[in-house]
Design a protein around this motif. Structure first.
Motif, PDB file in Angstrom:
ATOM      1  N   SER A  99      12.275  31.033  -3.566  1.00 16.22           N
ATOM      2  CA  SER A  99      13.650  31.455  -3.330  1.00 16.22           C
ATOM      3  C   SER A  99      13.678  32.946  -3.025  1.00 16.22           C
ATOM      4  O   SER A  99      13.209  33.756  -3.826  1.00 16.22           O
ATOM      5  CB  SER A  99      14.495  31.163  -4.580  1.00 16.22           C
ATOM      6  OG  SER A  99      15.791  31.690  -4.445  1.00 16.22           O
ATOM      7  N   VAL A 126      16.412  26.044  -1.527  1.00 16.20           N
ATOM      8  CA  VAL A 126      15.235  25.521  -2.223  1.00 16.20           C
ATOM      9  C   VAL A 126      15.240  23.998  -2.059  1.00 16.20           C
ATOM     10  O   VAL A 126      16.293  23.379  -1.930  1.00 16.20           O
ATOM     11  CB  VAL A 126      15.257  25.923  -3.717  1.00 16.20           C
ATOM     12  CG1 VAL A 126      14.027  25.448  -4.438  1.00 16.20           C
ATOM     13  CG2 VAL A 126      15.394  27.432  -3.869  1.00 16.20           C
ATOM     14  N   ARG A 165      20.424  31.377  -0.962  1.00 11.25           N
ATOM     15  CA  ARG A 165      19.027  30.988  -1.108  1.00 11.25           C
ATOM     16  C   ARG A 165      18.919  29.470  -0.988  1.00 11.25           C
ATOM     17  O   ARG A 165      19.772  28.756  -1.503  1.00 11.25           O
ATOM     18  CB  ARG A 165      18.492  31.409  -2.491  1.00 11.25           C
ATOM     19  CG  ARG A 165      18.316  32.893  -2.645  1.00 11.25           C
ATOM     20  CD  ARG A 165      19.373  33.644  -3.390  1.00 11.25           C
ATOM     21  NE  ARG A 165      19.928  33.119  -4.610  1.00 11.25           N
ATOM     22  CZ  ARG A 165      21.168  33.404  -5.018  1.00 11.25           C
ATOM     23  NH1 ARG A 165      21.967  34.158  -4.280  1.00 11.25           N
ATOM     24  NH2 ARG A 165      21.629  32.937  -6.147  1.00 11.25           N
TER      25      ARG A 165
END
Length: 161
Positions: free
Chosen positions: A111, A120, A118
């Motif tokens: 991240s 992920v 972000r």
């Protein structure tokens, strides 16, 4: 040895999209994130290479901390880039609400922790999210430095059976 189609056994592939809010407390009498590698009562240092954090954040269905809690965000964050720019995330969303109780979503990956948004990977799941795959985006939408409290919006897009 018997062999059957996974799709036939599991049913149709489904897509679930949801927005949830991590209520993150790094200070006060009951912090929900602590630095495993730091000193007690120290400010968290997310930029320090090798810093490791353990978390157990309440997850609510709306922004407000008083809204219904639907899950816990339990896991680890490790600052994995020498310059402190990336954190490796290993987090389980453990659902506690009636609709998904006992189910989990497993989030893992690098991240870019100082980016506004972000992303992920969702790499697995259990219960109602069996064989999950997809992605999660995280955005810090509120931070109170005095209380050391953050609200992190998480948008999930998950394929599962």
């Amino acid at each position: 040895m018997a062999s059957t189609s996974i799709a036939a056994d599991m049913g149709q592939l489904k897509e679930t999209k949801m927005k949830v809010f991590f209520q993150d407390y790094s200070g006060g009498p009951n912090p929900t994130i602590v630095e495993v590698t730091g000193q007690p009562n120290e400010l968290l240092n997310f930029k320090k290479f090798g810093a490791m954090f353990c978390t157990d954040d309440p997850i609510t269905e709306k922004f407000e901390v008083s809204s219904a809690q639907i899950a816990r965000g339990q896991g680890l964050y490790v600052t994995s880039a020498l310059d402190g720019s990336n954190t490796h995330v290993l987090v389980s969303i453990v659902f506690t609400n009636e609709e998904y109780k006992g189910s989990t979503l497993e989030i893992q990956g690098s991240s870019a922790q100082f980016e506004r948004v972000r992303e992920v990977a969702v790499v697995g799941g259990t219960g109602k999210f069996r064989l999950a795959r997809g992605y999660a985006t995280f955005e810090t939408v509120h931070y109170d430095a005095e209380l050391r409290y953050a609200v992190i919006e998480c948008n999930l897009v998950v394929l599962h059976y």
